[in-house]
Write a protein that holds these residues in place. Structure first.
Motif, PDB file in Angstrom:
ATOM      1  N   ARG A 306     -34.168  48.645 -13.523  1.00  0.00           N
ATOM      2  CA  ARG A 306     -34.494  47.683 -14.581  1.00  0.00           C
ATOM      3  C   ARG A 306     -36.007  47.593 -14.791  1.00  0.00           C
ATOM      4  N   PHE A 307     -36.758  47.595 -13.684  1.00  0.00           N
ATOM      5  CA  PHE A 307     -38.209  47.480 -13.823  1.00  0.00           C
ATOM      6  C   PHE A 307     -38.807  48.751 -14.419  1.00  0.00           C
ATOM      7  N   ILE A 308     -38.442  49.897 -13.879  1.00  0.00           N
ATOM      8  CA  ILE A 308     -39.011  51.164 -14.357  1.00  0.00           C
ATOM      9  C   ILE A 308     -38.642  51.416 -15.818  1.00  0.00           C
ATOM     10  N   ASN A 309     -37.434  51.062 -16.202  1.00  0.00           N
ATOM     11  CA  ASN A 309     -36.948  51.353 -17.560  1.00  0.00           C
ATOM     12  C   ASN A 309     -37.059  50.163 -18.505  1.00  0.00           C
ATOM     13  N   ARG A 310     -37.782  49.129 -18.094  1.00  0.00           N
ATOM     14  CA  ARG A 310     -38.034  47.929 -18.908  1.00  0.00           C
ATOM     15  C   ARG A 310     -36.743  47.306 -19.458  1.00  0.00           C
ATOM     16  N   LYS A 311     -35.861  46.978 -18.583  1.00  0.00           N
ATOM     17  CA  LYS A 311     -34.660  46.237 -18.954  1.00  0.00           C
ATOM     18  C   LYS A 311     -34.926  44.765 -18.638  1.00  0.00           C
ATOM     19  N   VAL A 312     -35.516  44.070 -19.595  1.00  0.00           N
ATOM     20  CA  VAL A 312     -36.025  42.727 -19.327  1.00  0.00           C
ATOM     21  C   VAL A 312     -34.900  41.715 -19.146  1.00  0.00           C
ATOM     22  N   LEU A 313     -35.178  40.720 -18.332  1.00  0.00           N
ATOM     23  CA  LEU A 313     -34.287  39.580 -18.201  1.00  0.00           C
ATOM     24  C   LEU A 313     -34.462  38.672 -19.419  1.00  0.00           C
ATOM     25  N   LYS A 314     -33.441  37.915 -19.718  1.00  0.00           N
ATOM     26  CA  LYS A 314     -33.511  36.919 -20.783  1.00  0.00           C
ATOM     27  C   LYS A 314     -33.829  35.565 -20.176  1.00  0.00           C
ATOM     28  N   SER A 315     -34.190  34.612 -21.043  1.00  0.00           N
ATOM     29  CA  SER A 315     -34.582  33.312 -20.511  1.00  0.00           C
ATOM     30  C   SER A 315     -34.256  32.187 -21.473  1.00  0.00           C
ATOM     31  N   ILE A 316     -34.188  30.982 -20.920  1.00  0.00           N
ATOM     32  CA  ILE A 316     -34.124  29.767 -21.711  1.00  0.00           C
ATOM     33  C   ILE A 316     -35.222  28.837 -21.220  1.00  0.00           C
ATOM     34  N   VAL A 317     -35.697  27.987 -22.115  1.00  0.00           N
ATOM     35  CA  VAL A 317     -36.663  26.958 -21.756  1.00  0.00           C
ATOM     36  C   VAL A 317     -35.889  25.718 -21.324  1.00  0.00           C
ATOM     37  N   PHE A 318     -36.327  25.086 -20.252  1.00  0.00           N
ATOM     38  CA  PHE A 318     -35.651  23.866 -19.808  1.00  0.00           C
ATOM     39  C   PHE A 318     -36.679  22.790 -19.488  1.00  0.00           C
ATOM     40  N   SER A 319     -36.230  21.565 -19.571  1.00  0.00           N
ATOM     41  CA  SER A 319     -37.096  20.443 -19.228  1.00  0.00           C
ATOM     42  C   SER A 319     -36.910  20.089 -17.761  1.00  0.00           C
ATOM     43  N   GLU A 320     -37.878  19.418 -17.190  1.00  0.00           N
ATOM     44  CA  GLU A 320     -37.772  18.995 -15.791  1.00  0.00           C
ATOM     45  C   GLU A 320     -36.584  18.061 -15.603  1.00  0.00           C
ATOM     46  N   LYS A 321     -36.279  17.301 -16.617  1.00  0.00           N
ATOM     47  CA  LYS A 321     -35.149  16.372 -16.553  1.00  0.00           C
ATOM     48  C   LYS A 321     -33.840  17.109 -16.311  1.00  0.00           C
ATOM     49  N   ASN A 322     -33.720  18.290 -16.900  1.00  0.00           N
ATOM     50  CA  ASN A 322     -32.464  19.031 -16.805  1.00  0.00           C
ATOM     51  C   ASN A 322     -32.474  20.133 -15.750  1.00  0.00           C
ATOM     52  N   GLU A 323     -33.577  20.253 -15.005  1.00  0.00           N
ATOM     53  CA  GLU A 323     -33.643  21.285 -13.977  1.00  0.00           C
ATOM     54  C   GLU A 323     -32.512  21.185 -12.946  1.00  0.00           C
ATOM     55  N   PRO A 324     -32.095  19.969 -12.532  1.00  0.00           N
ATOM     56  CA  PRO A 324     -31.008  19.897 -11.541  1.00  0.00           C
ATOM     57  C   PRO A 324     -29.703  20.557 -11.988  1.00  0.00           C
ATOM     58  N   HIS A 325     -29.508  20.767 -13.303  1.00  0.00           N
ATOM     59  CA  HIS A 325     -28.265  21.352 -13.814  1.00  0.00           C
ATOM     60  C   HIS A 325     -28.271  22.883 -13.797  1.00  0.00           C
ATOM     61  N   LEU A 326     -29.404  23.477 -13.415  1.00  0.00           N
ATOM     62  CA  LEU A 326     -29.484  24.933 -13.451  1.00  0.00           C
ATOM     63  C   LEU A 326     -28.540  25.595 -12.457  1.00  0.00           C
ATOM     64  N   HIS A 327     -28.076  24.850 -11.449  1.00  0.00           N
ATOM     65  CA  HIS A 327     -27.143  25.449 -10.492  1.00  0.00           C
ATOM     66  C   HIS A 327     -25.856  25.888 -11.185  1.00  0.00           C
ATOM     67  N   ILE A 328     -25.527  25.252 -12.305  1.00  0.00           N
ATOM     68  CA  ILE A 328     -24.334  25.648 -13.063  1.00  0.00           C
ATOM     69  C   ILE A 328     -24.525  27.062 -13.607  1.00  0.00           C
ATOM     70  N   LEU A 329     -25.708  27.331 -14.119  1.00  0.00           N
ATOM     71  CA  LEU A 329     -25.980  28.659 -14.666  1.00  0.00           C
ATOM     72  C   LEU A 329     -26.018  29.701 -13.545  1.00  0.00           C
ATOM     73  N   ARG A 330     -26.576  29.346 -12.413  1.00  0.00           N
ATOM     74  CA  ARG A 330     -26.581  30.281 -11.284  1.00  0.00           C
ATOM     75  C   ARG A 330     -25.147  30.607 -10.850  1.00  0.00           C
ATOM     76  N   LYS A 331     -24.289  29.598 -10.863  1.00  0.00           N
ATOM     77  CA  LYS A 331     -22.892  29.805 -10.477  1.00  0.00           C
ATOM     78  C   LYS A 331     -22.210  30.769 -11.442  1.00  0.00           C
ATOM     79  N   LEU A 332     -22.495  30.623 -12.731  1.00  0.00           N
ATOM     80  CA  LEU A 332     -21.908  31.531 -13.727  1.00  0.00           C
ATOM     81  C   LEU A 332     -22.390  32.963 -13.514  1.00  0.00           C
ATOM     82  N   VAL A 333     -23.661  33.117 -13.188  1.00  0.00           N
ATOM     83  CA  VAL A 333     -24.209  34.451 -12.938  1.00  0.00           C
ATOM     84  C   VAL A 333     -23.516  35.075 -11.719  1.00  0.00           C
TER      85      VAL A 333
END
Length: 433
Positions: A306-333
């Motif tokens: 991925r690094f050598i061939n530039r297969k970039v990760l995607k991203s979302i912007v999140f607020s500090e208020k909603n940071e505790p909910h990111l474990h849901i996204l990690r679980k989906l991954v």
């Protein structure tokens, strides 16, 4: 010696008139900077950004050379010409300790490029130390003290490191030129005309205030538009995770890394010497990453590809208020089959474009001083409404990175995909209320 010149796309010519400067440029430690990219992973976003720390250091030196020439000619009563060689030398060598993919590498292996810079200057084993010692036995320590901000002459220190210094002035113009982003352009000629030494540092004449103001705004724009670009940060996250995986695997498969990436062994073993540090550059690291593409470890192999061939990760912007909910996204991954520890990351990028002096802060910044017509000094933001609007305010965002495959429109995980998108595009989750 006869004057030497280097043709430069930013400054037209870099003039070298002192034999010590020319010898330093030709030292092996300085020549190594040709193999260290100035912009690191940003070159994967702005394809023109392939320039090196070598060219940047030459540029910083050239700006310093012009400034000390102006000071010697126009302000001999305020500037000690004996400081000129020290200033030019510190400007030339200020980044000589940068390592391969330095900032990402530093965080993982606990190295410090400023400390390595000082070691290169002061350890007798280096060519740079031997050249500096030709000036005087204490000259290597003097140059190192400028980098360390402990040199007693604040004029010299501020020219090398302050809110407006030769380092920043060159990299803004240079990075702007090579990335094709015009945000970093400012009127260097005007700034050099109005800069002057004052008893406790440097200042700028009031009739040039708008050129300084433009510099501050240019710096802000470059950080927001270039240095903090989401794709560059995605590649930085990939690099971090790749090295993190290699570091974890080393303890169970040393033979593979001895064969595939021998110069990294001292870093895995936490026994790194200065010569070990100098043996690494971007090209060496990229060769190692290509070797890791054939690893039997699927995660290491995949991250390397991925690094050598530039297969970039995607991203979302999140607020500090909603940071505790990111474990849901990690679980989906994890449910899709990606190990979240290596395929997700939180990346925070914030910058303080300009700040007034706070002597009690952990790292107090110098002020940009404007010399009034009555001879008094005034801090820039007290005169400029534009700079005042930036003073003391941090700009940037928090991003959560994940594999692009999570957004695939087809595949076995359509339900999870839909659920994932619902979190990504939920306005409350991303931006807060």
């Amino acid at each position: 010696m006869n004057e030497k010149v280097f043709r430069d796309p930013v400054h037209n010519y870099v003039h070298v008139e002192h034999p010590i400067i020319y010898e330093l440029i030709n030292s092996k430690e300085f020549q190594r900077l040709r193999r260290i990219k100035q912009l690191g992973t940003s070159g994967y976003t702005f394809h023109g950004g392939e320039h090196s720390r070598f060219s940047h250091c030459l540029g910083a030196y050239e700006i310093a050379r012009r400034i000390v020439s102006i000071f010697e000619e126009k302000y001999p009563e305020a500037w000690n010409s004996k400081e000129s060689l020290l200033t030019m030398t510190a400007a030339l060598l200020h980044d000589v300790g940068h390592g391969a993919y330095s900032h990402t590498f530093e965080r993982l292996f606990d190295t410090d490029h400023e400390e390595m810079t000082r070691q290169i200057m002061t350890q007798e084993e280096t060519e740079i130390n031997r050249i500096l010692a030709q000036v005087s036995p204490d000259f290597p320590d003097k140059v190192a003290s400028v980098i360390n901000h402990t040199y007693p002459n604040k004029q010299v220190v501020q020219l090398i490191s302050s809110q407006i210094d030769v380092d920043r002035m060159d990299y803004l113009l240079r990075d702007s030129y090579f990335t094709g982003a015009n945000y970093g352009q400012f009127d260097l000629t005007r700034i050099l005309r109005v800069i002057r030494p004052v008893p406790n540092g440097i200042a700028f004449q009031k009739n040039g205030m708008h050129a300084v103001e433009d510099y501050v705004l240019s710096r802000y724009q470059m950080y927001m538009q270039v240095y903090f670009h989401p794709a560059s940060r995605a590649m930085e996250v990939l690099l971090q995770k790749l090295l993190q995986r290699a570091k974890a695997l080393y303890t169970i498969n040393k033979d593979f890394f001895v064969r595939s990436s021998p110069h990294l062994i001292p870093f895995f073993e936490k026994s790194m010497s200065l010569s070990d540090y100098l043996a690494l550059d971007d090209g060496v690291m990229n060769t190692y990453f290509q070797n890791w593409m054939t690893s039997s470890d699927k995660i290491l192999s995949d991250l390397a590809q991925r690094f050598i061939n530039r297969k970039v990760l995607k991203s979302i912007v999140f607020s500090e208020k909603n940071e505790p909910h990111l474990h849901i996204l990690r679980k989906l991954v994890n449910q899709v089959g990606f190990e979240a520890d290596y395929y997700t990351a939180i990346h925070r990028n914030f910058d303080l474009p300009y700040d007034v002096y706070h002597p009690n802060s952990d790292k107090p910044r110098t002020q940009i001083e404007i010399l009034q017509t009555d001879g008094e000094l005034a801090e820039l933001s007290s005169l400029s409404p534009l700079v005042k609007s930036l003073a003391g305010t941090k700009h940037g965002d928090n991003r959560f990175y994940f594999p692009k495959e999570m957004l695939s429109q087809t595949g076995l995980f359509r339900d999870i995909h839909t659920q994932f998108l619902s979190y990504i595009y939920n306005e409350t989750f991303i931006y807060g209320e």
